[in-house]
Design an enzyme around this catalytic site. Structure first.
Site, mmCIF file in Angstrom:
data_model
loop_
_atom_site.group_PDB
_atom_site.id
_atom_site.type_symbol
_atom_site.label_atom_id
_atom_site.label_comp_id
_atom_site.label_asym_id
_atom_site.label_seq_id
_atom_site.Cartn_x
_atom_site.Cartn_y
_atom_site.Cartn_z
ATOM 1 N N LYS A 213 15.940 39.371 -1.622
ATOM 2 C CA LYS A 213 16.029 37.708 -1.599
ATOM 3 C C LYS A 213 14.637 36.998 -1.912
ATOM 4 C CE LYS A 213 17.254 37.397 2.953
ATOM 5 N NZ LYS A 213 17.287 38.857 3.253
ATOM 6 N N ARG B 276 20.860 32.065 9.677
ATOM 7 C CA ARG B 276 21.062 33.730 10.091
ATOM 8 C C ARG B 276 21.909 33.643 11.154
ATOM 9 N NH1 ARG B 276 15.568 35.817 8.143
ATOM 10 N NH2 ARG B 276 15.689 37.812 8.677
ATOM 11 N N ARG C 19 8.358 48.834 0.597
ATOM 12 C CA ARG C 19 7.794 47.513 0.750
ATOM 13 C C ARG C 19 6.615 47.834 1.974
ATOM 14 N NH1 ARG C 19 11.398 42.592 2.586
ATOM 15 N NH2 ARG C 19 10.927 43.473 4.590
ATOM 16 N N ARG D 11 3.838 45.175 6.616
ATOM 17 C CA ARG D 11 4.542 44.322 7.545
ATOM 18 C C ARG D 11 5.002 44.955 8.934
ATOM 19 N NH1 ARG D 11 9.279 40.373 5.345
ATOM 20 N NH2 ARG D 11 9.906 40.802 7.245
ATOM 21 N N ARG E 14 16.186 44.911 13.210
ATOM 22 C CA ARG E 14 16.649 43.707 12.261
ATOM 23 C C ARG E 14 17.682 44.008 11.412
ATOM 24 N NH1 ARG E 14 11.805 44.352 8.343
ATOM 25 N NH2 ARG E 14 12.588 42.519 7.259
HETATM 26 P P1 AMP Z 1 12.357 37.798 7.123
HETATM 27 O O1 AMP Z 1 10.942 37.645 6.319
HETATM 28 O O2 AMP Z 1 13.442 36.689 6.381
HETATM 29 O O3 AMP Z 1 13.033 39.127 6.975
HETATM 30 O O4 AMP Z 1 12.219 37.114 8.462
HETATM 31 C C1 AMP Z 1 11.253 38.014 9.250
HETATM 32 C C2 AMP Z 1 11.722 37.581 10.925
HETATM 33 O O5 AMP Z 1 11.309 36.233 10.900
HETATM 34 C C3 AMP Z 1 12.859 38.087 11.262
HETATM 35 O O6 AMP Z 1 13.174 39.366 11.616
HETATM 36 C C4 AMP Z 1 13.064 37.028 12.215
HETATM 37 O O7 AMP Z 1 12.383 37.629 13.513
HETATM 38 C C5 AMP Z 1 12.358 35.672 11.932
HETATM 39 N N1 AMP Z 1 13.253 34.894 11.201
HETATM 40 C C6 AMP Z 1 13.233 34.466 10.005
HETATM 41 N N2 AMP Z 1 14.104 33.722 9.747
HETATM 42 C C7 AMP Z 1 14.777 33.329 10.938
HETATM 43 C C8 AMP Z 1 15.892 32.751 11.191
HETATM 44 N N3 AMP Z 1 16.525 31.812 10.228
HETATM 45 N N4 AMP Z 1 16.487 32.718 12.352
HETATM 46 C C9 AMP Z 1 15.841 33.315 13.226
HETATM 47 N N5 AMP Z 1 14.811 34.051 13.163
HETATM 48 C C10 AMP Z 1 14.320 34.187 11.862
#
Ligand code: AMP
Length: 189
Positions: free
Chosen positions: A14, A89, A128, A134, A145
């Site tokens: 993404k 999400r 990654r 991360r 996740r």
């Molecule tokens: P990402 O970089 O999109 O994988 O997001 C990293 C982390 O941020 C996720 O594992 C969640 O802990 C939090 N997060 C990001 N976007 C959301 C969302 N829309 N709703 C809830 N938690 C989020």
């Protein structure tokens, strides 16, 4: 306005594809994960509130995430459109996004889901991890996740399918081929 949701599990590509799409279509990229990480890095109150949840691979509560997302949209009044990456999400977030956009006489144009197998996801995130370090890319956190994705986030797909807004694109292959497939879908909207 072109308002796209780029959808897919962690590691689906993404972020990579969003970068290419915003450059090509002149859109504003809103990645809730990136915004949360910036808050954590800058030690803001919000960052402190969400830091542990993110490290553990758990979803941040809807109310916090929705408020942050709306703020980000409001800060870009000149935008020609948005790519929402990592949001919504949950179905609650999807409903809130619809209500928010409707209040601005806008709507989601399309939701494009990147299709990637679980095996490919695990391999990509291991790669990654070497580059970005991360903490939530660790094997155990990553499992959480991916669980969150398959229990909560996946339910967002039927929500948009019912609105006739869901498209799927194969997320495995060359980055440029996937990008071309995304453009084909977008250009046909
Ligand atoms: P990402 O970089 O999109 O994988 O997001 C990293 C982390 O941020 C996720 O594992 C969640 O802990 C939090 N997060 C990001 N976007 C959301 C969302 N829309 N709703 C809830 N938690 C989020």
């Amino acid at each position: 306005m072109l308002n796209l949701v780029l959808f897919g599990p962690p590691g689906a590509g993404k972020g990579t594809q969003s970068e290419k799409l915003i450059a090509y279509y002149q859109l504003v990229h809103i990645s809730t994960g990136d915004i949360f990480r910036a808050h954590i890095k800058n030690h803001t109150a919000l960052g402190q509130q969400v830091s542990q949840l993110i490290t553990d691979g758990k979803l941040v509560p809807d109310a916090i995430t929705i408020a942050m997302l709306e703020e980000e949209v409001k800060q870009n009044p000149q935008a020609k459109g948005f790519i929402f990456d990592g949001f919504p999400r949950t179905v609650t977030q999807a409903e809130a996004l619809d209500a928010f956009l409707t209040s601005k006489n806008q709507q989601i144009t399309a939701v494009i889901a990147l299709d990637v197998t679980q095996e490919e996801l695990t391999n990509r995130i291991a790669e990654r991890k070497k580059l970005t370090n991360r903490p939530d890319d660790d094997a155990e956190k990553l499992k959480k996740r991916i669980d969150e994705y398959f229990t909560k986030t996946i339910q967002v797909l039927p929500y948009y399918e019912a609105q006739g807004k869901l498209d799927k694109v194969n997320g495995i292959g060359e980055i440029d081929t996937i990008f071309a497939d995304l453009c084909k879908v977008i250009d046909s909207l």
